[in-house]
Scaffold this motif. Structure first.
Motif, PDB file in Angstrom:
ATOM      1  N   ASN B  90       5.478  -2.003  -0.950  1.00 13.47           N
ATOM      2  CA  ASN B  90       5.315  -0.561  -1.059  1.00 13.47           C
ATOM      3  C   ASN B  90       6.669   0.100  -1.326  1.00 13.47           C
ATOM      4  O   ASN B  90       7.695  -0.575  -1.428  1.00 13.47           O
ATOM      5  N   VAL B  91       6.645   1.433  -1.446  1.00 14.22           N
ATOM      6  CA  VAL B  91       7.855   2.143  -1.839  1.00 14.22           C
ATOM      7  C   VAL B  91       8.989   1.880  -0.848  1.00 14.22           C
ATOM      8  O   VAL B  91      10.119   1.578  -1.245  1.00 14.22           O
ATOM      9  N   ILE B 122      10.693  11.470  -3.080  1.00 12.74           N
ATOM     10  CA  ILE B 122       9.529  10.598  -2.923  1.00 12.74           C
ATOM     11  C   ILE B 122       9.393  10.168  -1.464  1.00 12.74           C
ATOM     12  O   ILE B 122       8.730   9.169  -1.161  1.00 12.74           O
ATOM     13  N   HIS B 124       7.629  11.219   0.818  1.00 14.75           N
ATOM     14  CA  HIS B 124       6.269  11.232   1.349  1.00 14.75           C
ATOM     15  C   HIS B 124       5.421  10.101   0.777  1.00 14.75           C
ATOM     16  O   HIS B 124       4.248   9.974   1.100  1.00 14.75           O
ATOM     17  N   LEU B 125       5.979   9.284  -0.083  1.00 12.59           N
ATOM     18  CA  LEU B 125       5.167   8.251  -0.748  1.00 12.59           C
ATOM     19  C   LEU B 125       5.498   6.848  -0.253  1.00 12.59           C
ATOM     20  O   LEU B 125       5.093   5.858  -0.853  1.00 12.59           O
ATOM     21  N   ASP B 127       4.450   4.701   1.716  1.00 12.25           N
ATOM     22  CA  ASP B 127       3.457   3.645   1.948  1.00 12.25           C
ATOM     23  C   ASP B 127       2.728   3.214   0.683  1.00 12.25           C
ATOM     24  O   ASP B 127       1.897   2.308   0.720  1.00 12.25           O
ATOM     25  N   ARG B 128       3.011   3.910  -0.413  1.00 15.51           N
ATOM     26  CA  ARG B 128       2.278   3.576  -1.632  1.00 15.51           C
ATOM     27  C   ARG B 128       2.831   2.320  -2.297  1.00 15.51           C
ATOM     28  O   ARG B 128       3.999   2.006  -2.182  1.00 15.51           O
ATOM     29  N   GLN B 132       0.235   2.635  -7.558  1.00 17.80           N
ATOM     30  CA  GLN B 132      -0.422   3.900  -7.216  1.00 17.80           C
ATOM     31  C   GLN B 132       0.464   5.100  -7.542  1.00 17.80           C
ATOM     32  O   GLN B 132       0.169   6.209  -7.123  1.00 17.80           O
ATOM     33  N   LEU B 133       1.571   4.880  -8.227  1.00 18.24           N
ATOM     34  CA  LEU B 133       2.489   5.979  -8.524  1.00 18.24           C
ATOM     35  C   LEU B 133       2.471   6.302 -10.012  1.00 18.24           C
ATOM     36  O   LEU B 133       2.162   5.451 -10.842  1.00 18.24           O
ATOM     37  N   GLN B 137       7.325   8.961 -10.787  1.00 16.07           N
ATOM     38  CA  GLN B 137       7.565   8.559  -9.395  1.00 16.07           C
ATOM     39  C   GLN B 137       8.128   7.147  -9.331  1.00 16.07           C
ATOM     40  O   GLN B 137       9.039   6.863  -8.541  1.00 16.07           O
ATOM     41  N   GLN B 138       7.592   6.255 -10.190  1.00 16.26           N
ATOM     42  CA  GLN B 138       8.116   4.891 -10.205  1.00 16.26           C
ATOM     43  C   GLN B 138       9.586   4.891 -10.582  1.00 16.26           C
ATOM     44  O   GLN B 138      10.397   4.172 -10.003  1.00 16.26           O
TER      45      GLN B 138
END
Ligand code: ADP
Ligand code: MG
Lengths: 280, 358, 338
Positions: B90-91, B122, B124-125, B127-128, B132-133, B137-138
């Motif tokens: 994950n992130v 990022i 807040h992300l 756990d992604r 899923q981004l 975002q990636q």
């Protein structure tokens, strides 16, 4: 639609069904027989569950190991072989796909030659290797030989999967500070899970089913027997065959294969295609 | 950290990736490697990263040769075009992976990863999974992963080329701001000259593995040192005409078939009497006027702010940026004024500038 | 040494950079990058050596000796003075040699033409012709014989061929007045040997042909249909030319595979019924060396039979590699260090 046209449409289906008929009939008989007192053709002479009593004791009388001991042997061989084949092939496949070293091309050619190589013709030589290593008539010896035989396929399959992993990802990991071994284990292996799953299924099934190698390198239906060897002993035409019990044991052996088969048919077929292109 | 490439070459058998590159990067400088695809930008960058070993030459970090240093020991961060995120992590795991390898304590690791993620917007992300981004975002995760170990040198390999045009514009600004704020030395590889021009302090233009020019953006634009640089930098590209320069009645003239234009004295002095030379002039430096060289409009392409007008002069084709209010039409005859002090001249054999070559 | 003073040396590579770590690889690094790659290969290399290389050497040496169960432990078979070509002479002088050679040729050629090639191609054509899911279903069914434990698979066939009233085929044939109701495997073993192996072998070609056919651009098929070609014409002029390399591959590969396989025959007829009725070359090697069926374990003699197959195998395998250029599938690594 004209009759002729409709007939033309049906031809491929009819042909397909006819050609697979022996397999379907064979399986049908197997199931029928395992629940019958005896069978005549595809007719049962009476329903019984007694064929399955081997689950509680030895099906073929005392003096033979219990089915659970044999199942355990088979399972140990199959699982051990699966794990070893995956580790060894993915290490070697990784080296062949991604590492630079003198002799890389030669080793790859060698893998390919072995891939097409008639390995069963070497059984005589292997017999002597195992005797020298004191591994004759041991589960370990049988397992090692089967691992060895599975390697050309496994290495080739794994190499193909590694070839498709992005170089940038591997470079990123190295810049992040990972060694090549860590890159292999922590970054690359997890991204080729489908390949590993496929190889695992093939290795497991081939270990679970194996007959020729366990038969050659263990002595009869003794304590080291695997399911195929065990079963084969009760199939011969010298003793009066208890077909009901034999087929029940056979079905029992088929259970894991059937489970893999039903749940992973897509994977099996596509991976088999991928691996087979390199020849298997 | 200062970086210096000294005679740096990379070859695979007959294939040449980088060919005797020499350049210096100052501490905190933002340098772009610019050139068409396949010119050796990535190869050079990967040698700096330690992924490729140089066939020849040296790489210096400050006053140390790092040719044989592993990437791990170079303390660099790198962002790839494909982002190269780890799909199974994950992130948070992606960003903290460099710290995990450095055996940074758990709490410390968590805090540093969070700080970088917040900085990249990022936070807040965490756990992604990468899948899923969005692309943007990636890209931020990749940046975060490069920054988290506080590198001394940041390497970018075409980081924006997978983003859509709008996102590219905003990320461009963000990366520039980030790098300046952090004061980290950065090398930014791109084939997009606008990116290079807008972001870099200096641009290294490459072609077929060779360094063509290494100058600040405005110099590169106004004083191109080679024909290739002149043609590659600027959009729409510079016009090139083969001309002969000679002096007539005190003025210098560039002439060819159906073409005669006055050349400023400064340029004229350096080119007159040299036989055939290549004259280069940017579309925006040509004006449509009452007198000058006559030609016929071949096609008019409105670009919004300007019209891109293609004019045929004899055998030659010239692109001109014209004001849409002129309402130029296909087939119309126009006269073009080429007399600008921005005109460039190149030697057709060596392709070097006759004005700016050292 | 300062950077400035170093630069004065005119760009020549520095002899003693400040940190040897970056300037020159340390001995440890050099060792690691030299042998680290081999570390990845080591487990595979050991197993391949143990179960491919050494056995090849062993059977070669064995084939020159007359090691058997009687002189095992006393005969020093590895010593050249105990070597001779007697075993090879014995093979060619064997009364049953023509029979075995004929059996092998018959088995390989008929299984290959009827099943491993033809059936494989027909199934591939049929299953790509019908609706996708259905085609897939039938291909998966065809994979079953390969995945079924051979002991069980052979058991099914023995039951299919068994004598009345147990035999499944006889249940059909006897009421029709065909045959005597005896064991069909005894009466005519060859059709069963071929069928049993063929139903396993066909799936190899099937899978390869299917993926090759599916890789043919849809446009070609469409164009041929639009041109008014019949299905058979499409097969003849579009599909077959497009898959000629896979066809060649399957034929050559399966020839070798059939030549050396014997597990199913061993389970089904064990070379019988009677003397050498369905005995093939590879099975002979196994019987001679590794089964007590013929009284003694004649390791030397059996090895000689095997060596001939191994030689054929090595030659064939290296030819495949040349012809199909598999070794060109290697890509140069894109990271230089280990
Ligand atoms: N690992 C490699 N092996 C062989 N040739 C390579 C390798 N990497 C790059 N090249 C070649 O080197 C040249 C430069 O490539 P690259 O540095 O990727 O260009 P760019 O990043 O500027 O597009 C190209 O011709 C490419 O084919
Ligand atoms: Mg590139």
């Amino acid at each position: 639609m004209t009759l002729r046209k409709r007939f033309g449409r049906a031809v491929p289906y009819v042909l397909l069904i006819i050609t697979v008929l022996p397999v379907i009939v064979g399986y049908f008989w197997l199931i029928l027989s395992s629940f019958s007192i005896s069978t005549e053709g595809l007719r049962s002479t009476g329903f019984t569950l007694s064929n399955w009593s081997f689950l509680r004791g030895s099906p073929f009388g005392r003096g033979y190991p219990s089915i659970w001991k044999v199942t355990l042997n088979t399972f140990v061989v199959a699982i051990g072989m699966t794990i070893a084949v995956i580790v060894v092939s993915s290490l070697a496949g990784y080296a062949l796909s991604r590492l630079n070293f003198p002799g890389r091309k030669s080793f790859l050619s060698l893998t390919l030659i072995l891939h097409a190589f008639p390995s069963v013709t070497l059984l005589i030589g292997i017999y002597f290797v195992l005797r020298t290593l004191k591994l004759y008539n041991t589960v370990l010896g049988v397992g090692l030989v089967m691992i060895g035989f599975e390697l050309p396929f496994g290495i080739w399959l794994m190499k193909g999967f590694f070839d498709n992993v992005s170089w940038d990802m591997e470079r990123a990991a190295m810049i992040d500070g990972a060694s090549r071994l860590r890159v292999w284990g922590e970054i690359i292996l997890p991204t080729i899970k489908p390949g590993i799953a496929a190889l695992a299924i093939f290795a497991f099934i081939s270990g679970w089913n194996a007959w020729l190698i366990p038969k050659t390198f263990t002595i009869g239906a003794g304590q080291q027997a695997t399911l195929s060897v065990y079963l084969e002993n009760f199939r011969g035409d010298t003793v009066a065959v208890q077909w009901g019990a034999v087929t029940a044991v056979g079905l029992f052996q088929l259970i894991p294969v059937a489970i893999f088969f039903i749940f992973t048919q897509d994977l099996l077929l596509s991976i088999y295609a991928g691996g087979a292109k390199g020849g298997t | 950290m200062k970086v210096k490439l000294e005679n740096l070459s990379k070859r695979w058998g007959k294939v040449v990736g980088a060919d005797h590159i020499n350049l210096d990067i100052n501490d905190g400088e933002f340098v772009a490697f610019l050139g068409p695809s396949g010119c050796g930008k990535t190869t050079t960058l990967l040698m700096v990263a330690g992924i490729y070993k140089p066939t020849e030459g040296n790489i210096w970090f400050d006053n140390q040769v790092v040719n044989y240093m592993t990437p791990k020991d170079r303390n660099i961060g790198m962002v790839f075009q494909s982002y190269a995120l780890y799909p199974h992590m994950n992130v948070f795991q992606n960003i903290s992976y460099p710290l995990k390898l450095k055996k940074v304590p758990k709490n410390d690791m968590r805090e540093r990863a969070q700080r970088v993620a917040d900085m990249m917007g990022i936070g807040h992300l965490m756990d992604r999974r990468p899948a899923q981004l969005s692309g943007g975002q990636q890209q931020r995760v990749a940046l975060g992963r490069a920054l988290v170990k506080e590198p001394q040198l940041l390497l970018f390999d075409e980081p924006l080329s997978n983003l859509d045009a709008r996102l590219r514009l905003s990320m461009r600004g963000e990366i520039k701001r980030l790098v300046i704020e952090l004061g980290i030395t950065a090398i930014y590889v791109t084939h997009d000259q606008v990116e290079a021009m807008t972001m870099a302090d200096r641009i290294a233009v490459m072609k077929e593995g060779k360094l063509q020019a290494y100058d600040p953006p405005d110099e590169l634009y106004d004083q191109p040192r080679t024909l290739f640089v002149a043609g590659f930098v600027g959009n729409p590209p510079m016009n090139f005409l083969e001309v002969e320069v000679s002096r007539k009645n005190g003025d210098y003239h560039a002439h060819r078939e159906k073409f005669d234009a006055i050349v400023p004295t400064e340029q004229g002095e350096k080119t007159a009497g040299k036989g055939n030379v290549i004259m280069g002039i940017r579309p925006e430096d040509i004006t449509i006027s009452d007198e000058g060289v006559g030609g016929e409009i071949y096609v008019v392409e409105p670009l919004g702010r300007d019209d891109l007008v293609t004019v045929q002069i004899g055998e030659a084709i010239v692109h001109v940026l014209a004001d849409p209010v002129l309402g130029l039409k296909m087939g119309q005859n126009v006269t073009l004024d080429f007399s600008t002090h921005k005109v460039q001249f190149f030697d057709p054999q060596t392709e070097k500038s006759l004005l700016w070559a050292e | 040494m300062s950077l400035a003073s170093r630069l004065k040396r005119g760009g020549a590579p520095p002899l003693f950079p400040t940190h040897s770590k970056g300037g020159m690889p340390s001995i440890g690094d050099r060792l690691r990058s030299r042998f680290g790659s081999y570390g990845f290969l080591a487990p595979a290399a050991v197993l391949v050596t143990l179960f491919f290389f050494i056995p090849v050497v062993i059977i070669l040496v064995l084939s020159f000796s007359d090691l058997d169960a009687a002189n095992f432990g006393t005969l020093q078979w590895w010593l050249p003075e105990n070597w001779s070509l007697d075993n090879y002479a014995k093979i060619f002088n064997n009364k049953f040699f023509p029979k075995i050679l004929g059996n092998t040729a018959f088995y390989v050629v008929s299984t290959l033409t009827l099943f491993n090639f033809s059936s494989a191609l027909i199934i591939a054509l049929l299953t790509t012709h019908v609706e996708r899911r259905t085609g897939f279903f039938f291909r998966v069914l065809w994979l079953l014989p390969r995945l079924t434990p051979s002991v069980i698979y052979i058991m099914m066939w023995q039951r299919i061929a068994a004598r009345a009233p147990h035999g499944i085929l006889n249940q059909l044939l006897v009421p029709l007045g065909i045959g005597t109701g005896g064991n069909l495997l005894q009466a005519s073993p060859w059709p069963f040997v071929i069928l049993v192996n063929g139903m396993i072998g066909a799936s190899f070609g099937m899978v390869i042909f299917t993926s090759a056919i599916e890789a043919i651009p849809r446009d070609y098929m469409m164009a041929s249909k639009v041109d008014g070609a019949s299905t058979l014409q499409t097969i003849r002029y579009v599909i077959l030319p497009a898959i000629k390399w896979p066809i060649l591959f399957v034929i050559t590969y399966q020839t070798l595979s059939l030549l050396t396989s014997f597990e199913q025959i061993m389970l089904l007829t064990d070379g019988g019924p009677g003397l050498y009725h369905t005995e093939v070359w590879a099975l002979t090697a196994y019987h001679r060396a590794l089964s007590n069926y013929f009284g003694n374990n004649q390791w030397g003699y059996g090895a000689a039979w095997a060596v001939i197959l191994v030689i054929i195998g090595v030659i064939a395998a290296s030819i495949y590699m040349r012809v199909f250029k598999f070794d060109e599938l290697v890509e140069e690594p894109k990271i230089d260090l280990l």
